[in-house]
Design a protein around this motif. Sequence first.
Motif, PDB file in Angstrom:
ATOM      1  N   THR A   1       1.061  -6.545   1.980  1.00  0.00           N
ATOM      2  CA  THR A   1      -0.116  -7.191   1.951  1.00  0.00           C
ATOM      3  C   THR A   1       0.148  -8.671   2.238  1.00  0.00           C
ATOM      4  O   THR A   1      -0.800  -9.511   2.570  1.00  0.00           O
ATOM      5  CB  THR A   1      -0.841  -7.116   0.967  1.00  0.00           C
ATOM      6  OG1 THR A   1      -0.077  -7.770  -0.374  1.00  0.00           O
ATOM      7  CG2 THR A   1      -1.426  -5.710   0.442  1.00  0.00           C
TER       8      THR A   1
ATOM      9  N   TYR B   1      -2.696   0.063  -4.139  1.00  0.00           N
ATOM     10  CA  TYR B   1      -2.069  -1.250  -4.032  1.00  0.00           C
ATOM     11  C   TYR B   1      -1.308  -1.734  -5.106  1.00  0.00           C
ATOM     12  O   TYR B   1      -1.941  -1.953  -5.911  1.00  0.00           O
ATOM     13  CB  TYR B   1      -3.281  -2.208  -3.341  1.00  0.00           C
ATOM     14  CG  TYR B   1      -3.833  -1.951  -2.104  1.00  0.00           C
ATOM     15  CD1 TYR B   1      -3.396  -2.759  -0.893  1.00  0.00           C
ATOM     16  CD2 TYR B   1      -4.727  -0.969  -1.902  1.00  0.00           C
ATOM     17  CE1 TYR B   1      -3.952  -2.197   0.344  1.00  0.00           C
ATOM     18  CE2 TYR B   1      -5.403  -0.767  -0.690  1.00  0.00           C
ATOM     19  CZ  TYR B   1      -5.150  -1.259   0.495  1.00  0.00           C
ATOM     20  OH  TYR B   1      -5.765  -1.124   1.598  1.00  0.00           O
TER      21      TYR B   1
ATOM     22  N   GLY C   1      -5.416  -4.909  -7.152  1.00  0.00           N
ATOM     23  CA  GLY C   1      -5.384  -3.744  -6.484  1.00  0.00           C
ATOM     24  C   GLY C   1      -6.636  -3.312  -5.540  1.00  0.00           C
ATOM     25  O   GLY C   1      -6.798  -3.012  -4.735  1.00  0.00           O
TER      26      GLY C   1
ATOM     27  N   SER D   1      -7.954  -3.338  -1.811  1.00  0.00           N
ATOM     28  CA  SER D   1      -8.280  -2.374  -1.193  1.00  0.00           C
ATOM     29  C   SER D   1      -9.759  -2.431  -0.531  1.00  0.00           C
ATOM     30  O   SER D   1     -10.122  -2.109   0.579  1.00  0.00           O
ATOM     31  CB  SER D   1      -8.639  -1.175  -2.111  1.00  0.00           C
ATOM     32  OG  SER D   1      -9.127   0.068  -1.672  1.00  0.00           O
TER      33      SER D   1
ATOM     34  N   LEU E   1       0.794  -1.203  -0.088  1.00  0.00           N
ATOM     35  CA  LEU E   1      -0.074   0.026  -0.051  1.00  0.00           C
ATOM     36  C   LEU E   1       0.897   1.239   0.134  1.00  0.00           C
ATOM     37  O   LEU E   1       1.722   1.544   1.001  1.00  0.00           O
ATOM     38  CB  LEU E   1      -0.696   0.057   1.289  1.00  0.00           C
ATOM     39  CG  LEU E   1      -1.753   1.139   1.447  1.00  0.00           C
ATOM     40  CD1 LEU E   1      -2.572   1.559   0.321  1.00  0.00           C
ATOM     41  CD2 LEU E   1      -2.468   1.227   2.888  1.00  0.00           C
TER      42      LEU E   1
END
Length: 343
Positions: A243, A222, A183, A187, A147
């Motif tokens: 992540t 991301y 991504g 999120s 992130l």
Amino acid sequence: ARQPRQAIRFLNLMLKFTPMVHAFVRGVLHAALAFASLVAHAQDVWPSRPIKIIVPVAAGGTVDIVARMLAQEMSQSLGQSVVVENRPSAASLVGTQLVAKAAPDGYTLLAHSSTFFTAPLVVTQAGYDPVRDFAPITLTCKAPMVLVAGPSVQAKTLGELVLQAKAKPGEFSVASSGNGSTGHMASEVFANRAGLKMLNVFYKGNSQSVIDVISGQTQLMYDQIGTAMAHIKAGKLRPLAVTSVNRSPLFPDVPTIAELGYPGYEDVTLNMLLAPAGTPREILARIQAEVAKAYAKPELVAKFAERGVELVASSTPEAFALTVKQEVDRLRKVAREANIKAE
């Protein structure tokens, strides 16, 4: 009277030689069947002709790079040419549908990422079912995401970001390469865990989304560690958290989301090999073994680790089939909770 006697002698002669004729005919038939069996077996030996790996995205990304590496390794090991063919399209549908409809003979394979699971969730007519229409072979790699915040974001830590985002619901924008992209889903997963309302901004590709985060048009993203790395080192993007379950060796000072108060959080991009449904198990197992064999080379693993990519093969096709089912179920739940609609 003479003709009946000749007929009787002829019949006796035929009866005398009938067993020999039968034996000869049986021998010819057995030889023909044996030869046909050998020909059929030679045709069934896999691989007896070139293998094609369809990559449903443009060249240059992680899926394409890993697929080309495996094609080279498998060509040397199998003694047959293994070629990569890129079929890029929106949501990777063209190449994926092509493989779904291909003959289940092990000569047409699909190299894909986690988008394979999410496309049917966000596209009304995706044209395939990830469980029903494919035979899973193996994972090929895991690519953790990070992130990152652009210069317009004041938060220096994930904790600060959460506090600011809660104070201003819907005002923080998150860029991604499209609805249902890795991504975007990462999120949504974090927003659900943290109780945040974020504004998702979709782009047609990853490049423009990165540019807009750096310029301040959008604020967060991301991104895979390997592609974000250069911008982070240049000071254009600020990493807040990764992540994966464990910290990245490339950024050991950047904490994981899990260790920052969200235990169990993990959202990494999975790359994989699949075949059309109905492909014989023996062929699936052979391909899985070839991937595992390639990954036994430390220099190969180290080369990809430098890019933030972890080369990993599933233990068996059956084990990977379970992973596919679990990911499909998990992402369906994410889509339902985030109210992600098919377009």
